[in-house]
Design a protein around this motif. Structure first.
Motif, PDB file in Angstrom:
ATOM      1  N   UNK A   1       0.851  -1.188   0.000  1.00 48.44           N
ATOM      2  CA  UNK A   1       0.000   0.000   0.000  1.00 48.44           C
ATOM      3  C   UNK A   1       0.894   1.248   0.000  1.00 48.44           C
ATOM      4  N   UNK A   2       0.600   2.140  -0.899  1.00 45.27           N
ATOM      5  CA  UNK A   2       1.429   3.325  -1.076  1.00 45.27           C
ATOM      6  C   UNK A   2       1.114   4.384  -0.027  1.00 45.27           C
ATOM      7  N   UNK A   3       2.149   4.988   0.528  1.00 48.41           N
ATOM      8  CA  UNK A   3       1.959   6.107   1.445  1.00 48.41           C
ATOM      9  C   UNK A   3       2.015   7.438   0.693  1.00 48.41           C
ATOM     10  N   UNK A   4       2.250   7.365  -0.624  1.00 49.67           N
ATOM     11  CA  UNK A   4       2.375   8.555  -1.447  1.00 49.67           C
ATOM     12  C   UNK A   4       1.114   9.413  -1.379  1.00 49.67           C
ATOM     13  N   UNK A   5       1.318  10.727  -1.252  1.00 49.94           N
ATOM     14  CA  UNK A   5       0.212  11.683  -1.298  1.00 49.94           C
ATOM     15  C   UNK A   5       0.520  12.688  -2.398  1.00 49.94           C
ATOM     16  N   UNK A   6      -0.432  12.815  -3.333  1.00 51.89           N
ATOM     17  CA  UNK A   6      -0.281  13.717  -4.468  1.00 51.89           C
ATOM     18  C   UNK A   6      -1.278  14.853  -4.302  1.00 51.89           C
ATOM     19  N   UNK A   7      -0.759  16.063  -4.283  1.00 53.68           N
ATOM     20  CA  UNK A   7      -1.585  17.242  -4.059  1.00 53.68           C
ATOM     21  C   UNK A   7      -1.680  18.084  -5.321  1.00 53.68           C
ATOM     22  N   UNK A 106      -1.201  11.820 -16.889  1.00 56.75           N
ATOM     23  CA  UNK A 106       0.211  11.876 -17.263  1.00 56.75           C
ATOM     24  C   UNK A 106       1.139  12.352 -16.158  1.00 56.75           C
ATOM     25  N   UNK A 107       0.735  13.388 -15.416  1.00 55.89           N
ATOM     26  CA  UNK A 107       1.618  13.877 -14.346  1.00 55.89           C
ATOM     27  C   UNK A 107       1.775  12.845 -13.237  1.00 55.89           C
ATOM     28  N   UNK A 108       0.711  12.099 -12.965  1.00 57.33           N
ATOM     29  CA  UNK A 108       0.797  11.064 -11.926  1.00 57.33           C
ATOM     30  C   UNK A 108       1.733   9.951 -12.397  1.00 57.33           C
ATOM     31  N   UNK A 109       1.685   9.628 -13.677  1.00 54.99           N
ATOM     32  CA  UNK A 109       2.632   8.651 -14.229  1.00 54.99           C
ATOM     33  C   UNK A 109       4.066   9.169 -14.086  1.00 54.99           C
ATOM     34  N   UNK A 110       4.271  10.463 -14.353  1.00 57.56           N
ATOM     35  CA  UNK A 110       5.603  11.065 -14.204  1.00 57.56           C
ATOM     36  C   UNK A 110       6.073  10.990 -12.745  1.00 57.56           C
ATOM     37  N   UNK A 111       5.161  11.229 -11.808  1.00 52.12           N
ATOM     38  CA  UNK A 111       5.492  11.164 -10.382  1.00 52.12           C
ATOM     39  C   UNK A 111       5.915   9.735 -10.012  1.00 52.12           C
ATOM     40  N   UNK A 112       5.148   8.756 -10.478  1.00 56.13           N
ATOM     41  CA  UNK A 112       5.500   7.345 -10.233  1.00 56.13           C
ATOM     42  C   UNK A 112       6.929   7.062 -10.701  1.00 56.13           C
ATOM     43  N   UNK A 113       7.224   7.506 -11.921  1.00 53.37           N
ATOM     44  CA  UNK A 113       8.531   7.244 -12.511  1.00 53.37           C
ATOM     45  C   UNK A 113       9.644   7.964 -11.747  1.00 53.37           C
ATOM     46  N   UNK A 114       9.425   9.230 -11.428  1.00 55.57           N
ATOM     47  CA  UNK A 114      10.447  10.023 -10.736  1.00 55.57           C
ATOM     48  C   UNK A 114      10.742   9.464  -9.347  1.00 55.57           C
ATOM     49  N   UNK A 115       9.692   9.128  -8.605  1.00 53.99           N
ATOM     50  CA  UNK A 115       9.866   8.670  -7.222  1.00 53.99           C
ATOM     51  C   UNK A 115      10.046   7.152  -7.124  1.00 53.99           C
ATOM     52  N   UNK A 116       9.814   6.460  -8.230  1.00 58.30           N
ATOM     53  CA  UNK A 116       9.857   5.002  -8.223  1.00 58.30           C
ATOM     54  C   UNK A 116       8.930   4.434  -7.146  1.00 58.30           C
ATOM     55  N   UNK A 117       7.737   5.002  -7.091  1.00 60.13           N
ATOM     56  CA  UNK A 117       6.699   4.575  -6.156  1.00 60.13           C
ATOM     57  C   UNK A 117       5.409   4.347  -6.936  1.00 60.13           C
ATOM     58  N   UNK A 118       4.644   3.326  -6.578  1.00 57.06           N
ATOM     59  CA  UNK A 118       3.368   3.126  -7.270  1.00 57.06           C
ATOM     60  C   UNK A 118       2.343   4.174  -6.840  1.00 57.06           C
ATOM     61  N   UNK A 119       1.596   4.655  -7.812  1.00 51.82           N
ATOM     62  CA  UNK A 119       0.528   5.608  -7.490  1.00 51.82           C
ATOM     63  C   UNK A 119      -0.738   4.879  -7.058  1.00 51.82           C
ATOM     64  N   UNK A 120      -0.871   3.622  -7.468  1.00 48.74           N
ATOM     65  CA  UNK A 120      -2.065   2.879  -7.094  1.00 48.74           C
ATOM     66  C   UNK A 120      -2.200   2.861  -5.585  1.00 48.74           C
ATOM     67  N   UNK A 121      -3.369   3.234  -5.104  1.00 50.63           N
ATOM     68  CA  UNK A 121      -3.738   3.343  -3.685  1.00 50.63           C
ATOM     69  C   UNK A 121      -3.115   4.549  -2.979  1.00 50.63           C
ATOM     70  N   UNK A 122      -2.350   5.367  -3.708  1.00 50.18           N
ATOM     71  CA  UNK A 122      -1.904   6.648  -3.140  1.00 50.18           C
ATOM     72  C   UNK A 122      -3.120   7.568  -3.023  1.00 50.18           C
ATOM     73  N   UNK A 123      -2.999   8.619  -2.238  1.00 48.25           N
ATOM     74  CA  UNK A 123      -4.051   9.629  -2.148  1.00 48.25           C
ATOM     75  C   UNK A 123      -3.771  10.749  -3.136  1.00 48.25           C
ATOM     76  N   UNK A 124      -4.811  11.205  -3.816  1.00 52.34           N
ATOM     77  CA  UNK A 124      -4.768  12.427  -4.621  1.00 52.34           C
ATOM     78  C   UNK A 124      -5.769  13.386  -3.999  1.00 52.34           C
TER      79      UNK A 124
END
Length: 181
Positions: A1-7, A106-124
């Motif tokens: 489960x991703x702890x990533x938060x995208x604002x 697209x930006x969320x895909x870029x974030x995944x790639x840059x941080x090497x973290x999955x966006x799935x289940x992250x919060x937006x």
């Protein structure tokens, strides 16, 4: 489960304007937003920003000005002991047919790639339906804040089934960290 938060930026972190945020002086943080981001960061959440900035395509400000706005934000957050791990922006206008402009993911895909973290289940977290749609397209959990264009989005009532709504970024942060406001 991703702890990533995208604002989203305008209307979530800083004041928004229908005339665009064009200068560093116009970039004014919403009450509590800087402390909220710092709290999430200190609690171990990677924080990313995905922001449509069509003012660039429209010639309202330059990339240098945008960088200066982001530096102001980063400095304020750092002063509270937090950090932003990644900032992605779409410089295109609504008719440019790009892949990065929300509601496209697209930006969320870029974030995944840059941080090497999955966006799935992250919060937006956003204040408009297009913010939420970009997150939903990537399998993210989404939340709406009432700041910025949030009330306008809420009043339209479209696409908000089962979407949690928060007064502001502080209330979202309290929810995530399990604290009372």
């Amino acid at each position: 489960m991703s702890k990533l938060i995208i604002l989203d930026r305008d209307g979530v972190i800083n004041e928004d304007s229908d005339n665009y945020i064009r200068t560093v002086d116009e970039w004014i943080p919403l009450p509590g937003s800087i402390k909220a981001i710092a709290r999430l960061s200190r609690a171990g959440y990677p924080i990313a920003i995905a922001t449509n900035q069509s003012g660039l395509a429209r010639g309202y400000f330059t990339e240098d000005t945008l960088r200066a706005m982001h530096q102001k934000m980063l400095d304020l957050i750092a002063a509270e002991g937090g950090k932003i791990d990644c900032i992605k922006f779409c410089p295109h206008g609504p008719d440019d047919q790009c892949r990065c402009r929300k509601p496209l993911p697209g930006m969320i895909e870029q974030i995944e790639e840059t941080l090497n973290l999955p966006a799935e289940s992250a919060w937006v977290v956003g204040d408009s339906l297009r913010d939420l749609q970009a997150g939903q397209a990537m399998g993210c959990k989404v939340a709406l804040v009432k700041t910025g264009k949030g009330i306008r989005t809420l009043n339209k009532g479209e696409g908000l089934d089962n979407v949690p709504v928060f007064e502001d970024l502080t209330a979202f942060t309290n929810f995530i960290l399990g604290e009372q406001s």
